[in-house]
Design an enzyme around this catalytic site. Structure first.
Site, mmCIF file in Angstrom:
data_model
loop_
_atom_site.group_PDB
_atom_site.id
_atom_site.type_symbol
_atom_site.label_atom_id
_atom_site.label_comp_id
_atom_site.label_asym_id
_atom_site.label_seq_id
_atom_site.Cartn_x
_atom_site.Cartn_y
_atom_site.Cartn_z
ATOM 1 N N GLU A 1 -21.894 5.119 7.368
ATOM 2 C CA GLU A 1 -23.266 4.791 7.796
ATOM 3 C C GLU A 1 -23.886 5.950 8.562
ATOM 4 O OE1 GLU A 1 -20.562 3.018 8.057
ATOM 5 O OE2 GLU A 1 -20.924 0.862 8.152
ATOM 6 N N CYS B 1 -19.212 -0.782 12.306
ATOM 7 C CA CYS B 1 -18.670 -0.689 13.671
ATOM 8 C C CYS B 1 -19.816 -0.629 14.678
ATOM 9 C CB CYS B 1 -17.753 0.527 13.795
ATOM 10 S SG CYS B 1 -18.627 2.085 13.993
HETATM 11 N N1 THU Z 1 -15.641 2.899 8.449
HETATM 12 C C1 THU Z 1 -16.885 3.180 7.973
HETATM 13 O O1 THU Z 1 -17.130 4.234 7.371
HETATM 14 N N2 THU Z 1 -17.859 2.262 8.181
HETATM 15 C C2 THU Z 1 -17.672 1.052 8.740
HETATM 16 O O2 THU Z 1 -18.600 0.283 8.821
HETATM 17 C C3 THU Z 1 -16.350 0.660 9.249
HETATM 18 C C4 THU Z 1 -15.313 1.701 9.185
HETATM 19 C C5 THU Z 1 -14.578 3.854 8.169
HETATM 20 C C6 THU Z 1 -14.049 4.622 9.342
HETATM 21 C C7 THU Z 1 -12.670 4.994 8.851
HETATM 22 O O3 THU Z 1 -12.782 6.146 8.031
HETATM 23 C C8 THU Z 1 -12.270 3.831 7.965
HETATM 24 O O4 THU Z 1 -13.474 3.174 7.619
HETATM 25 C C9 THU Z 1 -11.321 2.845 8.620
HETATM 26 O O5 THU Z 1 -11.788 2.424 9.837
#
Ligand code: THU
Length: 162
Positions: free
Chosen positions: A74, A111
């Site tokens: 994001e 997140c």
């Molecule tokens: N991650 C994202 O790219 N976006 C989210 O909304 C949640 C988590 C990624 C971060 C990390 O590379 C992987 O997902 C596991 O947490």
């Protein structure tokens, strides 16, 4: 002492109930997760940002052996959109996910840091940003504004005296 309640609003739907433009944005997010660099989590996330000028900016999560140095899909997409089109408002963000390790059945839930970043742009542009969270089973959860994903938002106005 007083108990208070807040109301959050969101829509649950199947992908095929969305407009053609929104389905296309989800398809872009699904393509974007193929570019994820996620050797540590195996969790591939794609984000697709639709701007008011019709431009679409895609991003995917980029991990790093020094874990906190990586960045979520994001924020990759939103920061690139902000850098490339600083004065153009954001219309919609679609986010999709695939895991190399297990079958994801739920919609991706961004997140807190990514919600805060979305909230900043929503506050800056003074116009709601629609957020579409997509699951590999083609369920979608739609928030019509970021504030519904992040109540008690810390925003610009809280930093100033009224
Ligand atoms: N991650 C994202 O790219 N976006 C989210 O909304 C949640 C988590 C990624 C971060 C990390 O590379 C992987 O997902 C596991 O947490």
């Amino acid at each position: 002492m007083q108990e208070k309640k807040i109301e959050l609003s969101f829509i649950l739907a199947h992908l095929n109930e969305l407009s053609a433009q929104e389905q296309q944005l989800v398809a872009n997010a699904k393509s974007a997760f193929k570019t994820a660099y996620a050797p540590y989590s195996g969790f591939l996330v794609g984000a697709s940002v639709l701007l008011e000028n019709g431009e679409v900016i895609n991003g995917s999560n980029q991990e790093n052996i020094a874990y906190p140095s990586g960045l979520c899909a994001e924020r990759v997409a939103l920061f690139y959109a902000g850098a490339k089109f600083p004065d153009v408002k954001i219309n919609t963000v679609a986010i999709s996910v695939l895991s190399k390790n297990f079958e994801v059945k739920d919609v991706i839930s961004p997140c807190g840091a990514c919600r805060q970043v979305m909230a900043e742009y929503e506050d800056k542009q003074d116009k709601p940003i629609k957020v579409i969270l997509h699951s590999p089973t083609d369920e979608v959860l739609i928030a019509n504004r970021v504030e519904d994903l992040l109540p008690f938002i810390f925003k610009n106005s809280l930093l100033k005296q009224h």
